[in-house]
Design a protein around this motif. Structure first.
Motif, PDB file in Angstrom:
ATOM      1  N   VAL A  54       0.832  -1.200   0.000  1.00  0.00           N
ATOM      2  CA  VAL A  54       0.000   0.000   0.000  1.00  0.00           C
ATOM      3  C   VAL A  54       0.870   1.254   0.000  1.00  0.00           C
ATOM      4  CG1 VAL A  54      -1.714   1.317   1.314  1.00  0.00           C
ATOM      5  CG2 VAL A  54      -1.933  -1.162   1.124  1.00  0.00           C
ATOM      6  N   THR A  55       1.958   1.239   0.749  1.00  0.00           N
ATOM      7  CA  THR A  55       2.864   2.389   0.774  1.00  0.00           C
ATOM      8  C   THR A  55       3.453   2.653  -0.599  1.00  0.00           C
ATOM      9  OG1 THR A  55       3.441   1.957   3.095  1.00  0.00           O
ATOM     10  CG2 THR A  55       4.947   3.336   1.820  1.00  0.00           C
ATOM     11  N   LEU A  78      -7.835  -0.233   7.747  1.00  0.00           N
ATOM     12  CA  LEU A  78      -6.713  -0.248   8.693  1.00  0.00           C
ATOM     13  C   LEU A  78      -5.418   0.110   7.975  1.00  0.00           C
ATOM     14  CD1 LEU A  78      -7.510  -3.563  10.636  1.00  0.00           C
ATOM     15  CD2 LEU A  78      -8.332  -1.242  11.112  1.00  0.00           C
ATOM     16  N   LEU A  79      -5.196  -0.501   6.820  1.00  0.00           N
ATOM     17  CA  LEU A  79      -3.994  -0.215   6.042  1.00  0.00           C
ATOM     18  C   LEU A  79      -3.943   1.250   5.622  1.00  0.00           C
ATOM     19  CD1 LEU A  79      -3.992  -3.442   3.859  1.00  0.00           C
ATOM     20  CD2 LEU A  79      -2.210  -2.804   5.493  1.00  0.00           C
ATOM     21  N   ALA A  80      -5.094   1.787   5.224  1.00  0.00           N
ATOM     22  CA  ALA A  80      -5.159   3.187   4.811  1.00  0.00           C
ATOM     23  C   ALA A  80      -4.757   4.110   5.957  1.00  0.00           C
ATOM     24  CB  ALA A  80      -6.567   3.517   4.320  1.00  0.00           C
ATOM     25  N   ARG A  86       1.913   7.109   8.647  1.00  0.00           N
ATOM     26  CA  ARG A  86       3.354   6.969   8.430  1.00  0.00           C
ATOM     27  C   ARG A  86       3.868   7.907   7.352  1.00  0.00           C
ATOM     28  NH1 ARG A  86       4.932   0.516   8.969  1.00  0.00           N
ATOM     29  NH2 ARG A  86       4.190   0.278  11.119  1.00  0.00           N
ATOM     30  N   GLU A  87       3.035   8.176   6.347  1.00  0.00           N
ATOM     31  CA  GLU A  87       3.455   9.042   5.242  1.00  0.00           C
ATOM     32  C   GLU A  87       3.121  10.508   5.507  1.00  0.00           C
ATOM     33  OE1 GLU A  87       5.084   7.990   2.175  1.00  0.00           O
ATOM     34  OE2 GLU A  87       5.463   6.360   3.612  1.00  0.00           O
ATOM     35  N   ARG A 185      -3.011  13.267  10.146  1.00  0.00           N
ATOM     36  CA  ARG A 185      -3.081  14.722  10.081  1.00  0.00           C
ATOM     37  C   ARG A 185      -4.059  15.233   9.027  1.00  0.00           C
ATOM     38  NH1 ARG A 185      -1.775  14.061  14.230  1.00  0.00           N
ATOM     39  NH2 ARG A 185       0.133  14.589  15.369  1.00  0.00           N
ATOM     40  N   CYS A 186      -4.782  14.360   8.386  1.00  0.00           N
ATOM     41  CA  CYS A 186      -5.747  14.766   7.369  1.00  0.00           C
ATOM     42  C   CYS A 186      -7.174  14.543   7.883  1.00  0.00           C
ATOM     43  CB  CYS A 186      -5.527  13.988   6.078  1.00  0.00           C
ATOM     44  SG  CYS A 186      -5.821  12.207   6.241  1.00  0.00           S
TER      45      CYS A 186
END
Length: 268
Positions: A54-55, A78-80, A86-87, A185-186
């Motif tokens: 996903v990353t 969850l992955l999102a 992390r990004e 943060r979004c």
């Protein structure tokens, strides 16, 4: 960016990708490691492999667009969340559909906690099957019959079972998500069914409490697979509204008698 759930494919998100395209939003998806083959392909796949896939896809898309929105269904949610944290994702929004932060829904057996003991039994997690069964995450009777027919035909749209070892990796993702949510943060949209048989509203409440900017939509007439169940029209409308996109076919023929759900205001 659309991320499917455990044992699934892009069909987990129903017609959402079409609705986004009609609204002028390009869509990209990926097939997670161990998927779109056969269930035993999941044996040995680690949570880190899903996160890495996903990353990599996120970075590929982020290099092409100024604005990227990330949408995940079930395990994909969850992955999102993990990848957005992390990004340090701030160029778009995060949408979490039926996120199983906690596995505590009404169809989960009372002995579910014992799986953590079984994980340590040699060879058993890799060989024990966790099978899909009624109600298949679907409240709508017609759609449920269609899904059952697809399973009988052997259509490769969703695995009929996954190895217990795979559930262990999902549990690891759940723990990572709980630690990651505060780092998001979004703006976040959580869409969750009140009657979800896999995960209760406790999951949505946790995200709303821990993440900084959250809107929660509660559906009143669906189970877990919200993108193909009775409230699928409301799911699409909620997503488009959250992204500021006009809904060209709101209330159109794709709706299956949805009852209005509850919308909780954004937490800031």
């Amino acid at each position: 960016m659309l991320i499917h759930g455990l044992g699934g494919t892009q069909y987990d998100l129903g017609a959402l990708h079409k609705r986004l395209k009609r609204g002028g939003i390009g869509t990209h998806s990926l097939t997670l490691p161990g998927h779109a083959l056969e269930p035993k392909a999941l044996v040995g796949v680690r949570a880190e492999e899903w996160i890495d896939a996903v990353t990599a896809k996120y970075r590929e898309i982020a290099g092409q667009y100024e604005v990227v929105h990330v949408v995940g269904m079930c395990m994909g949610a969850l992955l999102a969340a993990i990848v957005c944290a992390r990004e340090a994702h701030t160029t778009g929004r995060l949408i979490m559909l039926a996120p199983p932060v906690f596995i505590d829904g009404w169809s989960t057996p009372w002995y579910r906690a014992f799986r953590h003991v079984v994980y340590w039994v040699p060879f058993l997690p890799e060989n024990m099957k966790v099978e899909e069964g009624e109600p298949y995450g679907i409240k709508n009777t017609l759609v449920r019959h269609i899904v059952k027919a697809k399973f009988r035909r052997g259509d490769n749209f969703h695995y009929q079972w996954v190895p217990l070892a795979c559930i262990r990796e999902v549990d690891r993702l759940r723990a990572l998500t709980r630690r990651s949510v505060r780092q998001i943060r979004c703006p976040v949209l959580v869409v969750h069914a009140r009657e979800d048989e896999l995960t209760t509203l406790r999951s949505a409440d946790f995200i709303a409490r821990e993440a900084p900017m959250v809107r929660v939509v509660i559906l009143e007439n669906s189970y877990h697979m919200i993108c193909i169940d009775n409230d699928r029209e409301q799911v699409a409308a909620s997503v488009l509204d959250f992204l500021g996109v006009a809904d060209a076919i709101a209330g159109g023929s794709e709706s299956v008698s949805p009852r209005l759900g509850t919308v909780l205001g954004a937490r800031r």
